[in-house]
Design a protein around this motif. Sequence first.
Motif, mmCIF file in Angstrom:
data_model
loop_
_atom_site.group_PDB
_atom_site.id
_atom_site.type_symbol
_atom_site.label_atom_id
_atom_site.label_comp_id
_atom_site.label_asym_id
_atom_site.label_seq_id
_atom_site.Cartn_x
_atom_site.Cartn_y
_atom_site.Cartn_z
ATOM 1 N N LYS A 1 -29.613 27.655 13.993
ATOM 2 C CA LYS A 1 -28.846 27.936 12.788
ATOM 3 C C LYS A 1 -27.883 26.785 12.577
ATOM 4 N N GLU A 2 -26.985 26.908 11.641
ATOM 5 C CA GLU A 2 -26.083 25.786 11.343
ATOM 6 C C GLU A 2 -25.205 25.421 12.527
ATOM 7 N N THR A 3 -24.668 26.417 13.201
ATOM 8 C CA THR A 3 -23.719 26.148 14.281
ATOM 9 C C THR A 3 -24.072 26.879 15.570
ATOM 10 N N SER A 4 -25.291 27.356 15.707
ATOM 11 C CA SER A 4 -25.706 28.025 16.930
ATOM 12 C C SER A 4 -27.176 27.750 17.175
ATOM 13 N N LEU A 5 -27.608 28.026 18.399
ATOM 14 C CA LEU A 5 -29.005 27.810 18.745
ATOM 15 C C LEU A 5 -29.390 28.835 19.794
ATOM 16 N N ARG A 6 -30.393 29.625 19.465
ATOM 17 C CA ARG A 6 -30.861 30.704 20.349
ATOM 18 C C ARG A 6 -32.015 30.187 21.192
ATOM 19 N N VAL A 7 -31.976 30.504 22.500
ATOM 20 C CA VAL A 7 -33.027 30.103 23.429
ATOM 21 C C VAL A 7 -33.775 31.357 23.868
ATOM 22 N N ASN A 8 -35.067 31.425 23.549
ATOM 23 C CA ASN A 8 -35.915 32.546 23.941
ATOM 24 C C ASN A 8 -36.906 32.107 25.008
ATOM 25 N N THR B 1 -20.751 28.444 18.823
ATOM 26 C CA THR B 1 -19.612 27.613 18.437
ATOM 27 C C THR B 1 -18.534 28.423 17.723
ATOM 28 N N ASP B 2 -18.573 29.757 17.871
ATOM 29 C CA ASP B 2 -17.614 30.599 17.181
ATOM 30 C C ASP B 2 -16.382 30.898 18.026
ATOM 31 N N GLN B 3 -16.215 30.185 19.143
ATOM 32 C CA GLN B 3 -15.028 30.292 19.971
ATOM 33 C C GLN B 3 -14.250 28.975 19.890
ATOM 34 N N ARG B 4 -13.116 28.908 20.594
ATOM 35 C CA ARG B 4 -12.295 27.693 20.561
ATOM 36 C C ARG B 4 -12.990 26.514 21.229
ATOM 37 N N VAL B 5 -13.931 26.820 22.127
ATOM 38 C CA VAL B 5 -14.772 25.793 22.740
ATOM 39 C C VAL B 5 -16.213 26.293 22.690
ATOM 40 N N VAL C 1 -14.580 20.743 19.232
ATOM 41 C CA VAL C 1 -15.243 21.001 17.949
ATOM 42 C C VAL C 1 -16.703 20.565 18.014
ATOM 43 N N HIS C 2 -17.588 21.478 17.647
ATOM 44 C CA HIS C 2 -19.007 21.136 17.502
ATOM 45 C C HIS C 2 -19.184 20.320 16.228
ATOM 46 N N LYS C 3 -19.713 19.110 16.369
ATOM 47 C CA LYS C 3 -19.900 18.241 15.208
ATOM 48 C C LYS C 3 -21.330 18.285 14.673
ATOM 49 N N SER C 4 -22.309 18.296 15.588
ATOM 50 C CA SER C 4 -23.706 18.265 15.134
ATOM 51 C C SER C 4 -24.643 18.516 16.311
ATOM 52 N N PHE C 5 -25.895 18.841 15.988
ATOM 53 C CA PHE C 5 -26.970 18.894 16.969
ATOM 54 C C PHE C 5 -27.685 17.554 16.999
ATOM 55 N N LEU D 1 -19.842 16.651 20.385
ATOM 56 C CA LEU D 1 -18.588 17.397 20.395
ATOM 57 C C LEU D 1 -17.396 16.462 20.280
ATOM 58 N N SER D 2 -16.266 17.025 19.850
ATOM 59 C CA SER D 2 -15.032 16.267 19.710
ATOM 60 C C SER D 2 -13.878 17.088 20.276
ATOM 61 N N TRP D 3 -13.158 16.523 21.260
ATOM 62 C CA TRP D 3 -12.007 17.189 21.869
ATOM 63 C C TRP D 3 -10.775 16.803 21.047
ATOM 64 N N GLU D 4 -10.251 17.754 20.284
ATOM 65 C CA GLU D 4 -9.259 17.421 19.265
ATOM 66 C C GLU D 4 -7.955 18.194 19.438
ATOM 67 N N GLU D 5 -6.867 17.544 19.093
ATOM 68 C CA GLU D 5 -5.544 18.144 18.958
ATOM 69 C C GLU D 5 -5.073 17.818 17.550
ATOM 70 N N GLY D 6 -5.220 18.784 16.656
ATOM 71 C CA GLY D 6 -4.960 18.484 15.248
ATOM 72 C C GLY D 6 -5.944 17.436 14.753
ATOM 73 N N GLU D 7 -5.417 16.326 14.237
ATOM 74 C CA GLU D 7 -6.282 15.251 13.749
ATOM 75 C C GLU D 7 -6.524 14.171 14.808
ATOM 76 N N THR D 8 -5.966 14.355 15.999
ATOM 77 C CA THR D 8 -6.131 13.370 17.070
ATOM 78 C C THR D 8 -7.353 13.713 17.900
#
Length: 317
Positions: free
Chosen positions: A24-31, A42-46, A107-111, A134-141
Amino acid sequence: MHRSFLSLLLASTPLCGQITLEQKETSLRVNIDGELFTEYRTDQRVPCLYPLLSPSGGGLSRNYPLTEPGEDEQSDHPHHVSMWMSHGLVNEVDFWAQHLKRKGTIVHKSFGPHFTTSSSTGKLSQSTSFTVNLSWEEGETVHLTEVRTYSIQASGKSRTIDVTSVLTAPNADAVFGDTKEGTFALRLAPSLRLKGKVAKGSILNSNGEKNGDCWGKRAAWVAYSGPDNSGEPAVVAVFDHPSNLRHPTWWHARNYGLVAANPFGQHDFERKKDKHLGDHTLKKGTSLTLRHRVLFHHGTIKSAKLESTWKQFSKQK
């Protein structure tokens, strides 16, 4: 972006005896064989993997906070999100527990660009892998960028997930601070705990140390064993690759089901006075690679063949 490639890959891959991916846009299911094994979320803080299911189908990870707490679960440590990676001190920013004044998010940026699937039906084995940016961010930093690859294999009564994280300091030096709050971690089901109403678990490390003696010790691997949430025998083991920084790493292994490999917590784990003993500085423009394997086995410590798994993993370059 990679959706057309992934759709083609899925269409050409038989369901039976195979691992399939549903993106999906921000998740990926493994069967595996058409049944859910885990999902990249990606629906959590990490970002995290949840749930984590045994080959028997039983649950191996705690449900909270991804869903409402299950029966006999505790709603403590809301930052313990099934299977994840973060750290409590990166340039004095808290990416782990959000206890410090400065708080960060991953932040998840892309697959992609990496999606592969292969199989060897003669040995009833399957494998797949995918990459996230992924991007480890503090505000815009942006303190860190990360390319993380998950490689998943299934064979018989075992599943493995290899996680390779390439962390880069893009804009300035990044200092990983000495704290026990980190780094590559899982929070397991209540039945695998050592204490609690339904707890029937035990801990063993590669040194032969058991249970509470495993906390803060350096070891090549740590394994929890006991019943999954359906009562079936299970083993969950985490392996630290020999190429990792300060291998063998220290382990934040708790009796309430947390197991975390942490190469940065030396003063906490060894109870030293120097609070910066375990600091590590990643210079601007350079990268640090961390590799871990997680084994999910339906069976006992003996049938899990942990030393064999360790030797195979340790030889990978």
